[in-house]
Scaffold this motif. Structure first.
Motif, PDB file in Angstrom:
ATOM      1  N   TRP A   1       0.781  -1.233   0.000  1.00  0.00           N
ATOM      2  CA  TRP A   1       0.000   0.000   0.000  1.00  0.00           C
ATOM      3  C   TRP A   1       0.814   1.285   0.000  1.00  0.00           C
ATOM      4  O   TRP A   1       0.357   2.309  -0.497  1.00  0.00           O
ATOM      5  CB  TRP A   1      -0.954   0.013   1.190  1.00  0.00           C
ATOM      6  N   LYS A   2       2.001   1.268   0.569  1.00  0.00           N
ATOM      7  CA  LYS A   2       2.770   2.503   0.709  1.00  0.00           C
ATOM      8  C   LYS A   2       3.046   3.213  -0.616  1.00  0.00           C
ATOM      9  O   LYS A   2       2.838   4.425  -0.715  1.00  0.00           O
ATOM     10  CB  LYS A   2       4.073   2.246   1.464  1.00  0.00           C
ATOM     11  N   PRO A   3       3.501   2.512  -1.664  1.00  0.00           N
ATOM     12  CA  PRO A   3       3.737   3.214  -2.925  1.00  0.00           C
ATOM     13  C   PRO A   3       2.462   3.844  -3.496  1.00  0.00           C
ATOM     14  O   PRO A   3       2.509   4.912  -4.104  1.00  0.00           O
ATOM     15  CB  PRO A   3       4.274   2.135  -3.863  1.00  0.00           C
ATOM     16  N   LEU A   4       1.326   3.199  -3.285  1.00  0.00           N
ATOM     17  CA  LEU A   4       0.065   3.748  -3.795  1.00  0.00           C
ATOM     18  C   LEU A   4      -0.311   5.032  -3.076  1.00  0.00           C
ATOM     19  O   LEU A   4      -0.741   6.005  -3.701  1.00  0.00           O
ATOM     20  CB  LEU A   4      -1.059   2.714  -3.652  1.00  0.00           C
ATOM     21  N   VAL A   5      -0.156   5.049  -1.762  1.00  0.00           N
ATOM     22  CA  VAL A   5      -0.450   6.263  -0.995  1.00  0.00           C
ATOM     23  C   VAL A   5       0.470   7.384  -1.452  1.00  0.00           C
ATOM     24  O   VAL A   5       0.018   8.499  -1.750  1.00  0.00           O
ATOM     25  CB  VAL A   5      -0.293   6.009   0.525  1.00  0.00           C
ATOM     26  N   LEU A   6       1.756   7.097  -1.549  1.00  0.00           N
ATOM     27  CA  LEU A   6       2.716   8.117  -1.971  1.00  0.00           C
ATOM     28  C   LEU A   6       2.420   8.613  -3.376  1.00  0.00           C
ATOM     29  O   LEU A   6       2.474   9.816  -3.640  1.00  0.00           O
ATOM     30  CB  LEU A   6       4.143   7.550  -1.897  1.00  0.00           C
ATOM     31  N   PHE A   7       2.104   7.706  -4.289  1.00  0.00           N
ATOM     32  CA  PHE A   7       1.825   8.088  -5.672  1.00  0.00           C
ATOM     33  C   PHE A   7       0.646   9.056  -5.747  1.00  0.00           C
ATOM     34  O   PHE A   7       0.699  10.052  -6.475  1.00  0.00           O
ATOM     35  CB  PHE A   7       1.554   6.846  -6.529  1.00  0.00           C
ATOM     36  N   HIS A   8      -0.410   8.792  -5.002  1.00  0.00           N
ATOM     37  CA  HIS A   8      -1.588   9.657  -5.051  1.00  0.00           C
ATOM     38  C   HIS A   8      -1.327  11.026  -4.432  1.00  0.00           C
ATOM     39  O   HIS A   8      -2.048  11.978  -4.736  1.00  0.00           O
ATOM     40  CB  HIS A   8      -2.788   8.977  -4.395  1.00  0.00           C
ATOM     41  N   LEU A   9      -0.319  11.128  -3.613  1.00  0.00           N
ATOM     42  CA  LEU A   9       0.020  12.424  -3.011  1.00  0.00           C
ATOM     43  C   LEU A   9       0.991  13.240  -3.862  1.00  0.00           C
ATOM     44  O   LEU A   9       1.301  14.379  -3.517  1.00  0.00           O
ATOM     45  CB  LEU A   9       0.599  12.220  -1.611  1.00  0.00           C
ATOM     46  N   LEU A  10       1.450  12.691  -4.988  1.00  0.00           N
ATOM     47  CA  LEU A  10       2.376  13.424  -5.847  1.00  0.00           C
ATOM     48  C   LEU A  10       1.762  14.710  -6.390  1.00  0.00           C
ATOM     49  O   LEU A  10       2.472  15.685  -6.617  1.00  0.00           O
ATOM     50  CB  LEU A  10       2.838  12.550  -7.020  1.00  0.00           C
ATOM     51  N   GLU A  11       0.460  14.713  -6.614  1.00  0.00           N
ATOM     52  CA  GLU A  11      -0.198  15.888  -7.197  1.00  0.00           C
ATOM     53  C   GLU A  11      -0.578  16.926  -6.154  1.00  0.00           C
ATOM     54  O   GLU A  11      -1.095  17.983  -6.495  1.00  0.00           O
ATOM     55  CB  GLU A  11      -1.436  15.456  -7.990  1.00  0.00           C
ATOM     56  N   GLY A  12      -0.379  16.625  -4.882  1.00  0.00           N
ATOM     57  CA  GLY A  12      -0.697  17.581  -3.826  1.00  0.00           C
ATOM     58  C   GLY A  12      -1.409  16.898  -2.671  1.00  0.00           C
ATOM     59  O   GLY A  12      -1.693  15.700  -2.704  1.00  0.00           O
TER      60      GLY A  12
ATOM     61  N   SER B   1      -8.005  12.832   4.170  1.00  0.00           N
ATOM     62  CA  SER B   1      -7.892  11.423   4.506  1.00  0.00           C
ATOM     63  C   SER B   1      -8.898  10.548   3.749  1.00  0.00           C
ATOM     64  O   SER B   1      -8.532   9.542   3.144  1.00  0.00           O
ATOM     65  CB  SER B   1      -8.077  11.255   6.010  1.00  0.00           C
ATOM     66  N   GLY B   2     -10.164  10.932   3.786  1.00  0.00           N
ATOM     67  CA  GLY B   2     -11.201  10.124   3.138  1.00  0.00           C
ATOM     68  C   GLY B   2     -11.034  10.037   1.632  1.00  0.00           C
ATOM     69  O   GLY B   2     -11.257   8.985   1.034  1.00  0.00           O
ATOM     70  N   ILE B   3     -10.635  11.130   1.015  1.00  0.00           N
ATOM     71  CA  ILE B   3     -10.431  11.148  -0.439  1.00  0.00           C
ATOM     72  C   ILE B   3      -9.248  10.269  -0.809  1.00  0.00           C
ATOM     73  O   ILE B   3      -9.311   9.496  -1.762  1.00  0.00           O
ATOM     74  CB  ILE B   3     -10.237  12.592  -0.942  1.00  0.00           C
ATOM     75  N   LEU B   4      -8.174  10.378  -0.050  1.00  0.00           N
ATOM     76  CA  LEU B   4      -6.995   9.553  -0.308  1.00  0.00           C
ATOM     77  C   LEU B   4      -7.332   8.077  -0.185  1.00  0.00           C
ATOM     78  O   LEU B   4      -6.971   7.274  -1.045  1.00  0.00           O
ATOM     79  CB  LEU B   4      -5.868   9.932   0.661  1.00  0.00           C
ATOM     80  N   GLN B   5      -8.071   7.714   0.833  1.00  0.00           N
ATOM     81  CA  GLN B   5      -8.426   6.306   1.025  1.00  0.00           C
ATOM     82  C   GLN B   5      -9.304   5.800  -0.118  1.00  0.00           C
ATOM     83  O   GLN B   5      -9.133   4.671  -0.579  1.00  0.00           O
ATOM     84  CB  GLN B   5      -9.121   6.106   2.363  1.00  0.00           C
ATOM     85  N   LYS B   6     -10.208   6.626  -0.617  1.00  0.00           N
ATOM     86  CA  LYS B   6     -11.077   6.206  -1.721  1.00  0.00           C
ATOM     87  C   LYS B   6     -10.311   5.988  -3.017  1.00  0.00           C
ATOM     88  O   LYS B   6     -10.746   5.237  -3.884  1.00  0.00           O
ATOM     89  CB  LYS B   6     -12.188   7.233  -1.938  1.00  0.00           C
ATOM     90  N   LYS B   7      -9.174   6.631  -3.160  1.00  0.00           N
ATOM     91  CA  LYS B   7      -8.368   6.469  -4.370  1.00  0.00           C
ATOM     92  C   LYS B   7      -7.606   5.144  -4.380  1.00  0.00           C
ATOM     93  O   LYS B   7      -6.990   4.799  -5.380  1.00  0.00           O
ATOM     94  CB  LYS B   7      -7.366   7.626  -4.500  1.00  0.00           C
TER      95      LYS B   7
END
Length: 91
Positions: A8-19, A23-29
């Motif tokens: 899961w860690k790379p996915l969380v980091l990848f989704h935060l690349l754009e800003g 919490s809820g939005i990140l989890q839904k992605k």
């Protein structure tokens, strides 16, 4: 690899690349991640200094995650992994 070598860690980091993301939005992605695993993953990333967590004093509580400078230094690696994965799926 100890810092980002889980499912899961790379996915969380990848989704935060754009800003930053709430919490809820990140989890839904991230389809398939449980609440428990999401919480554990972001806590680990924060502890390792890869993401920052900001809590806003509002009701209901608002939490936003962003990449730290250390996390941003992984951008090239994360984008290359994404490109490799897209190319590999075409085979």
């Amino acid at each position: 690899m100890n810092l980002i070598g889980t499912k899961w860690k790379p996915l969380v980091l990848f989704h935060l690349l754009e800003g930053g993301l709430r919490s809820g939005i990140l989890q839904k992605k991230i389809p398939g991640i449980s609440n428990k695993m999401f919480t554990q993953t972001v806590r680990d990333l924060e502890k390792d200094g890869l993401i920052s967590r900001k809590v806003y004093p509002v009701v209901p509580p608002k939490v936003e995650y962003t990449l730290s400078a250390r996390g941003k230094s992984l951008e090239d690696i994360l984008r290359r992994l994404d490109a490799w994965g897209l190319e590999d799926c075409k085979r």
